[in-house]
Design an enzyme around this catalytic site. Structure first.
Site, PDB file in Angstrom:
ATOM      1  N   HIS A  17       6.382  47.150  33.234  1.00 45.34           N
ATOM      2  CA  HIS A  17       7.262  45.581  32.678  1.00 45.34           C
ATOM      3  C   HIS A  17       8.021  45.191  32.440  1.00 45.34           C
ATOM      4  CE1 HIS A  17       3.692  42.154  32.071  1.00 45.34           C
ATOM      5  NE2 HIS A  17       4.583  41.488  31.777  1.00 45.34           N
ATOM      6  N   GLU A  30       4.242  42.957  38.090  1.00 50.96           N
ATOM      7  CA  GLU A  30       4.904  41.718  39.156  1.00 50.96           C
ATOM      8  C   GLU A  30       6.207  42.882  39.664  1.00 50.96           C
ATOM      9  OE1 GLU A  30       5.334  38.679  37.026  1.00 50.96           O
ATOM     10  OE2 GLU A  30       2.871  37.990  36.791  1.00 50.96           O
ATOM     11  N   TYR A  79      -0.614  31.518  37.622  1.00 44.53           N
ATOM     12  CA  TYR A  79      -0.848  30.374  36.855  1.00 44.53           C
ATOM     13  C   TYR A  79      -0.402  29.544  37.340  1.00 44.53           C
ATOM     14  CZ  TYR A  79       0.486  33.879  33.203  1.00 44.53           C
ATOM     15  OH  TYR A  79       0.949  35.435  32.109  1.00 44.53           O
TER      16      TYR A  79
HETATM   17  C1  FCB Z   1       5.055  36.941  33.501  1.00 42.07           C
HETATM   18  C2  FCB Z   1       4.961  37.899  33.198  1.00 42.07           C
HETATM   19  C3  FCB Z   1       4.803  38.565  31.682  1.00 42.07           C
HETATM   20  C4  FCB Z   1       5.026  36.356  31.216  1.00 42.07           C
HETATM   21  C5  FCB Z   1       4.426  35.316  31.534  1.00 42.07           C
HETATM   22  C6  FCB Z   1       4.264  34.307  31.451  1.00 42.07           C
HETATM   23  O1  FCB Z   1       5.182  36.506  34.487  1.00 42.07           O
HETATM   24  O2  FCB Z   1       4.789  38.826  33.866  1.00 42.07           O
HETATM   25  O3  FCB Z   1       5.141  38.854  31.170  1.00 42.07           O
HETATM   26  O4  FCB Z   1       6.438  36.323  30.742  1.00 42.07           O
HETATM   27  O5  FCB Z   1       4.702  35.465  33.347  1.00 42.07           O
END
Ligand code: FCB
Length: 461
Positions: free
Chosen positions: A133, A178, A307
């Site tokens: 991460h 990601e 999101y």
């Molecule tokens: C994602 C990330 C996580 C956090 C969220 C808001 O892109 O994986 O670490 O920052 O967004």
């Protein structure tokens, strides 16, 4: 206390849509919560270095202390248990395990994650570990980081080392979190570590991140308990056209290639989308014979971080998969991201119908809002509560239409270090009072507990 506007009956109805084995949890990431940056033999990561460059992180904040989870680990596991979580997604800091990125193993790093996993299991919480991460050891960055093919091989070695210690006890592995962000934000526009601004470099980094994922799969399988599911997590944002102009159609395809297909196509189709290169005037990454087969190695699940959607209109495409708060009538979070739950339904159905993904987990979903501690123990966050409710409902709709979704992790368990935004953005269902490191469950956290109870009840009938 604001507990949501839904009755117990309504919560149970929603819960009943999900299969009995559906996994409910929360997620975090090492650099965002652990702190203890210089303890027990941890090496430095690219975020330790990046955060100290003036102007890169709001107010010059760093993850040196963060939520001090390294020292509050047992308390935090108790907290998860009291919330009723059934699963926890955390990430492992590569530089705690291999301070130089490769070579000498720091067993104290492995010990920490073993203590965490055992504490979770003792509470009946299923551990899901993410191996990367974003906290690459600086030693590897100094040799080129993800621009170097050898980093992908170093990652596979690291994955096996961790699996040898924890692979008998985990409920799931996530290789990369990601890679789009690691590649584009880190190498393309430089708002994340390591801070390069070179779009061609982003393409190369993305390729090596994907390669690292493919190389790690057989290593993880061999060192883990049989049947431990292995997957990768992508940040995906469904594209919506703002109008039906011809240029908008093209912008739509370009944005989809950039935000979604860049990583989905290699993983599930064994090729990159040509639009990605054409639209941006970029060359293919350095693909060697066999790479695309390695990248497309079948996995057990796809992790989806959702999101918001991306809205496009003709003309130059958007550079990032987020919106600017400009739509009349729309609602936005404190990140400026539009609240759009139906995008999650559509995204999950697309992954099922077009990519035939065998199993899906929503590995992150949540929202930042300006939270305040009222008195001693109350944080009223009706907007986050509503966001979670609507997104869980949106997943339920996809499940009802056949999408094989098997779990959901709220981002995030705790308020934490939100990368370039520092501590200014709060995503937790638990509030962190940074000066005292006190944890206070927000109303959204209490609501999640109530929902999880409703789920238990709905399935115990
Ligand atoms: C994602 C990330 C996580 C956090 C969220 C808001 O892109 O994986 O670490 O920052 O967004």
């Amino acid at each position: 206390m604001h507990m949501g506007n839904q009755t117990e009956e309504e919560l149970q109805q929603l819960a009943a849509v999900f299969p009995a084995k559906f996994v409910w949890g929360a997620a975090t990431a090492s650099y965002q919560i652990e702190g203890a940056a210089h303890e027990d033999g941890r090496g430095l990561s690219i975020w330790d270095r990046f955060a100290t460059i003036p102007g890169k992180v709001q107010r010059g904040e760093t993850g040196d202390i963060a939520t001090d989870h390294y020292h509050h680990m047992h308390e935090d596991v108790e907290l998860m248990a009291s919330l009723g979580l059934k699963a926890y997604r955390f990430s492992i800091a590569w530089p705690r395990i291999l301070p130089e990125g490769r070579g000498t193993i720091n067993t104290r790093g492995l010990d920490f994650y073993e203590r965490l996993v055992d504490a979770l299991l003792a509470k009946g919480i299923s551990p899901f570990a993410t191996l990367y991460h974003w906290d690459l050891p600086v030693a590897l960055q100094d040799q080129g980081g993800w621009l170097e093919r050898s980093t992908a091989y170093a990652f596979a070695d690291y994955a096996e080392i961790v699996a040898r210690r924890l692979g008998d006890r985990l409920s799931g592995w996530i290789t990369q979190n990601e890679p789009w962000c690691a590649a584009f934000l880190g190498y393309g526009i430089g708002v994340h570590a390591p801070g390069l601004e070179d779009q061609q470099a982003a393409i190369t980094a993305g390729h090596h991140l994907l390669l690292s994922h493919g190389l790690a799969i057989p290593r993880l399988r061999a060192a883990s308990k049989a049947g431990t599911p292995i997957g990768i997590t992508l940040n995906l944002s469904p594209i919506y056209a703002a109008d039906d102009a011809a240029e908008t159609r093209q912008a739509f395809e370009n944005a989809d290639a950039f935000s979604n297909r860049w990583f989905l196509d290699p993983l599930y189709r064994g090729s990159y989308p040509e639009e990605l290169f054409r639209a941006r005037g970029l060359a293919h990454p350095p693909i060697q014979a066999g790479d695309m087969e390695i990248i497309a190695t079948p996995t057990d699940f796809l992790g989806v971080n959702y999101y918001s959607r991306t809205l496009v209109a003709g003309g130059p495409e958007q550079k990032e998969p987020t919106n600017k708060p400009t739509l009349p009538g729309a609602e936005y979070t404190d990140m400026g991201w539009e609240i759009f739950p139906q995008g999650l339904t559509n995204l999950l159905l697309r992954l099922h119908n077009e990519y035939h993904v065998p199993s899906l987990y929503v590995t992150e979903n949540g929202a930042a809002f300006k939270d305040h501690l009222n008195g001693d123990s109350v944080v009223s966050d009706p907007q986050r509560l509503d966001y979670l409710y609507k997104h869980i409902k949106a997943i339920g709709k996809a499940v009802a239409q056949g999408a094989p979704v098997h779990g959901y992790f709220v981002w995030s368990l705790l308020d934490n270090f939100e990368w370039a935004e520092g501590y200014s953005k709060r995503f937790g269902i638990v509030y962190v009072d940074y000066p005292t490191q006190r944890r206070i469950v927000k109303d959204s956290g209490h609501w999640y507990t109530a929902f999880l109870k409703a789920f238990e009840q709905a399935h115990s009938r």
